[in-house]
Design a protein around this motif. Structure first.
Motif, PDB file in Angstrom:
ATOM      1  N   ARG A   1      -5.235  13.265  -0.249  1.00 40.35           N
ATOM      2  CA  ARG A   1      -4.392  12.064  -0.233  1.00 40.35           C
ATOM      3  C   ARG A   1      -3.189  12.235  -1.158  1.00 40.35           C
ATOM      4  N   ALA A   2      -3.410  12.896  -2.284  1.00 37.54           N
ATOM      5  CA  ALA A   2      -2.308  13.126  -3.228  1.00 37.54           C
ATOM      6  C   ALA A   2      -1.228  14.005  -2.616  1.00 37.54           C
ATOM      7  N   ALA A   3      -1.606  14.831  -1.650  1.00 31.00           N
ATOM      8  CA  ALA A   3      -0.633  15.707  -0.992  1.00 31.00           C
ATOM      9  C   ALA A   3       0.361  14.903  -0.159  1.00 31.00           C
ATOM     10  N   GLY A   4      -0.014  13.684   0.216  1.00 27.86           N
ATOM     11  CA  GLY A   4       0.901  12.815   0.938  1.00 27.86           C
ATOM     12  C   GLY A   4       0.979  13.067   2.428  1.00 27.86           C
ATOM     13  N   ASN A   5      -0.079  13.663   2.995  1.00 28.47           N
ATOM     14  CA  ASN A   5      -0.089  13.964   4.439  1.00 28.47           C
ATOM     15  C   ASN A   5      -1.420  13.506   5.005  1.00 28.47           C
ATOM     16  N   SER A   6      -1.414  12.429   5.791  1.00 26.44           N
ATOM     17  CA  SER A   6      -2.666  11.853   6.288  1.00 26.44           C
ATOM     18  C   SER A   6      -3.418  12.802   7.215  1.00 26.44           C
TER      19      SER A   6
ATOM     20  N   ALA B   1       1.996  14.502  -6.020  1.00 25.56           N
ATOM     21  CA  ALA B   1       1.075  13.496  -6.560  1.00 25.56           C
ATOM     22  C   ALA B   1       1.780  12.431  -7.396  1.00 25.56           C
ATOM     23  N   THR B   2       1.465  11.180  -7.108  1.00 23.52           N
ATOM     24  CA  THR B   2       1.934  10.058  -7.922  1.00 23.52           C
ATOM     25  C   THR B   2       0.934   9.841  -9.057  1.00 23.52           C
ATOM     26  N   PRO B   3       1.305   9.067 -10.086  1.00 18.89           N
ATOM     27  CA  PRO B   3       0.334   8.757 -11.146  1.00 18.89           C
ATOM     28  C   PRO B   3      -0.951   8.130 -10.604  1.00 18.89           C
ATOM     29  N   ALA B   4      -0.819   7.251  -9.601  1.00 15.23           N
ATOM     30  CA  ALA B   4      -2.015   6.619  -9.028  1.00 15.23           C
ATOM     31  C   ALA B   4      -2.895   7.644  -8.324  1.00 15.23           C
ATOM     32  N   ALA B   5      -2.284   8.615  -7.646  1.00  9.24           N
ATOM     33  CA  ALA B   5      -3.056   9.652  -6.956  1.00  9.24           C
ATOM     34  C   ALA B   5      -3.795  10.527  -7.958  1.00  9.24           C
ATOM     35  N   VAL B   6      -3.141  10.855  -9.060  1.00 15.34           N
ATOM     36  CA  VAL B   6      -3.794  11.646 -10.119  1.00 15.34           C
ATOM     37  C   VAL B   6      -4.969  10.872 -10.697  1.00 15.34           C
ATOM     38  N   ASP B   7      -4.791   9.574 -10.899  1.00 12.16           N
ATOM     39  CA  ASP B   7      -5.881   8.741 -11.419  1.00 12.16           C
ATOM     40  C   ASP B   7      -7.080   8.760 -10.482  1.00 12.16           C
ATOM     41  N   ALA B   8      -6.836   8.761  -9.170  1.00 14.07           N
ATOM     42  CA  ALA B   8      -7.939   8.784  -8.198  1.00 14.07           C
ATOM     43  C   ALA B   8      -8.718  10.095  -8.283  1.00 14.07           C
ATOM     44  N   ILE B   9      -8.013  11.193  -8.502  1.00 13.21           N
ATOM     45  CA  ILE B   9      -8.693  12.485  -8.674  1.00 13.21           C
ATOM     46  C   ILE B   9      -9.517  12.471  -9.947  1.00 13.21           C
ATOM     47  N   LEU B  10      -8.954  11.915 -11.008  1.00 15.95           N
ATOM     48  CA  LEU B  10      -9.667  11.825 -12.289  1.00 15.95           C
ATOM     49  C   LEU B  10     -10.943  10.998 -12.154  1.00 15.95           C
ATOM     50  N   VAL B  11     -10.860   9.885 -11.435  1.00 19.85           N
ATOM     51  CA  VAL B  11     -12.045   9.037 -11.239  1.00 19.85           C
ATOM     52  C   VAL B  11     -13.166   9.835 -10.573  1.00 19.85           C
ATOM     53  N   ALA B  12     -12.828  10.641  -9.574  1.00 16.44           N
ATOM     54  CA  ALA B  12     -13.837  11.448  -8.879  1.00 16.44           C
ATOM     55  C   ALA B  12     -14.467  12.467  -9.816  1.00 16.44           C
ATOM     56  N   VAL B  13     -13.662  13.102 -10.668  1.00 18.11           N
ATOM     57  CA  VAL B  13     -14.201  14.059 -11.640  1.00 18.11           C
ATOM     58  C   VAL B  13     -15.158  13.356 -12.596  1.00 18.11           C
ATOM     59  N   GLU B  14     -14.772  12.188 -13.072  1.00 18.82           N
ATOM     60  CA  GLU B  14     -15.625  11.447 -14.011  1.00 18.82           C
ATOM     61  C   GLU B  14     -16.916  10.997 -13.346  1.00 18.82           C
ATOM     62  N   GLU B  15     -16.843  10.650 -12.060  1.00 21.95           N
ATOM     63  CA  GLU B  15     -18.061  10.280 -11.326  1.00 21.95           C
ATOM     64  C   GLU B  15     -19.015  11.467 -11.226  1.00 21.95           C
TER      65      GLU B  15
ATOM     66  N   ILE C   1      -7.224  26.425   3.760  1.00 19.50           N
ATOM     67  CA  ILE C   1      -6.533  25.135   3.837  1.00 19.50           C
ATOM     68  C   ILE C   1      -6.391  24.447   2.481  1.00 19.50           C
ATOM     69  N   GLU C   2      -7.483  24.365   1.717  1.00 16.94           N
ATOM     70  CA  GLU C   2      -7.453  23.551   0.509  1.00 16.94           C
ATOM     71  C   GLU C   2      -6.608  24.149  -0.610  1.00 16.94           C
ATOM     72  N   VAL C   3      -6.429  25.458  -0.603  1.00  9.20           N
ATOM     73  CA  VAL C   3      -5.561  26.079  -1.607  1.00  9.20           C
ATOM     74  C   VAL C   3      -4.138  25.528  -1.478  1.00  9.20           C
ATOM     75  N   GLU C   4      -3.661  25.440  -0.248  1.00  4.23           N
ATOM     76  CA  GLU C   4      -2.308  24.925  -0.026  1.00  4.23           C
ATOM     77  C   GLU C   4      -2.242  23.404  -0.151  1.00  4.23           C
ATOM     78  N   VAL C   5      -3.341  22.720   0.168  1.00  2.00           N
ATOM     79  CA  VAL C   5      -3.392  21.271  -0.031  1.00  2.00           C
ATOM     80  C   VAL C   5      -3.259  20.954  -1.522  1.00  2.00           C
ATOM     81  N   ALA C   6      -3.947  21.725  -2.367  1.00  2.87           N
ATOM     82  CA  ALA C   6      -3.845  21.513  -3.816  1.00  2.87           C
ATOM     83  C   ALA C   6      -2.423  21.755  -4.301  1.00  2.87           C
ATOM     84  N   ALA C   7      -1.784  22.787  -3.767  1.00  2.00           N
ATOM     85  CA  ALA C   7      -0.403  23.081  -4.155  1.00  2.00           C
ATOM     86  C   ALA C   7       0.519  21.933  -3.758  1.00  2.00           C
ATOM     87  N   LEU C   8       0.318  21.391  -2.550  1.00  2.00           N
ATOM     88  CA  LEU C   8       1.142  20.274  -2.092  1.00  2.00           C
ATOM     89  C   LEU C   8       0.871  19.016  -2.924  1.00  2.00           C
TER      90      LEU C   8
END
Length: 232
Positions: free
Chosen positions: A157-162, A119-133, A107-114
């Motif tokens: 969430r960045a994939a855009g599908n709840s 991904a919007t800039p805000a979604a990318v920022d949210a992923i970055l915050v998690a990495v930094e944490e 599942i997650e391989v295709e979620v990452a591709a999607l």
């Protein structure tokens, strides 16, 4: 007449493979009179004797360790616990760690591709915050694991599908006592650093909207975790 598929409730009551294997290990301990404090055969030999895969065997041994039947000693082997009573004590029912990893890989391989596609800039920022944490909490396992969860959910969430967010939340919730005992045996500073490198690679691919790269990076990450937990 065509056989109808079993209803979901019937499927859910079938015994997990690791529970079947753990019962067979207990039977072997009794049949071969392996006493408390004595060592079981090496994992490779035990898997061959029981006719099961190494991953199924490892899940079964972790379940027996949680039940107090055996003691897994890193670099030494598996021993019958000094306090073993060969009871029916077991961790709560649920999928084994390798089942969860296999599902996540599907599942997650295709979620990452999607996510790389949408991904919007805000979604990318949210992923970055998690990495930094994760980077900031290398010595705090609880906070580190929470940040790891946030990383994977941020990608969903960045994939855009709840619906995918719900799927990832469900898969994360399946990381029960077996998973945590397995990571206890294998979690090292080197593994934490490799995980961060993996996450950075996934983030970079998503941020650059590299669909193939994100798919490849997530697959490589989950494959590496599986290999780490399978080694022996």
């Amino acid at each position: 007449m065509r056989k109808m598929p079993a209803p979901p409730d019937a499927i859910a009551t079938e015994p997990r493979l690791y529970r079947v294997v753990s019962s067979r290990i207990e039977a072997l301990i009794r049949e071969e009179n392996i006493k408390p404090g004595e060592r079981l055969p090496a994992e490779r030999d035990l898997a061959t004797k029981l006719g099961v895969s190494r991953t199924s065997l490892r899940e079964a041994l972790i379940a027996l360790e949680l039940g107090g039947v055996v003691e897994v000693r890193g670099g030494s082997g598996v021993y019958v616990s000094e306090q073993a009573a060969l009871t029916t004590a077991r961790p709560a029912a649920g999928p084994g760690p390798f089942e969860v990893l296999a599902a996540r890989r599907m599942i997650e391989v295709e979620v990452a591709a999607l996510a790389a596609k949408n991904a919007t800039p805000a979604a990318v920022d949210a992923i970055l915050v998690a990495v930094e944490e994760m980077e900031q909490n290398q010595d705090n396992l609880g906070e580190n694991e929470s940040a790891d969860r946030n990383f994977h959910l941020a990608i969903a969430r960045a994939a855009g599908n709840s619906a995918l967010v719900g799927v990832i939340e469900y898969l994360w919730a399946q990381r029960g006592s077996l998973w945590h005992k397995l990571t206890e045996h294998f979690q090292t500073e080197e593994l934490r650093q490799l995980t961060l490198l993996d996450h950075r690679a996934i983030l970079a691919a998503i941020a650059s909207h590299d669909v193939a790269g994100a798919r490849s990076a997530m697959r490589a990450h989950l494959d590496r975790v599986t290999r780490t937990f399978s080694r022996g």
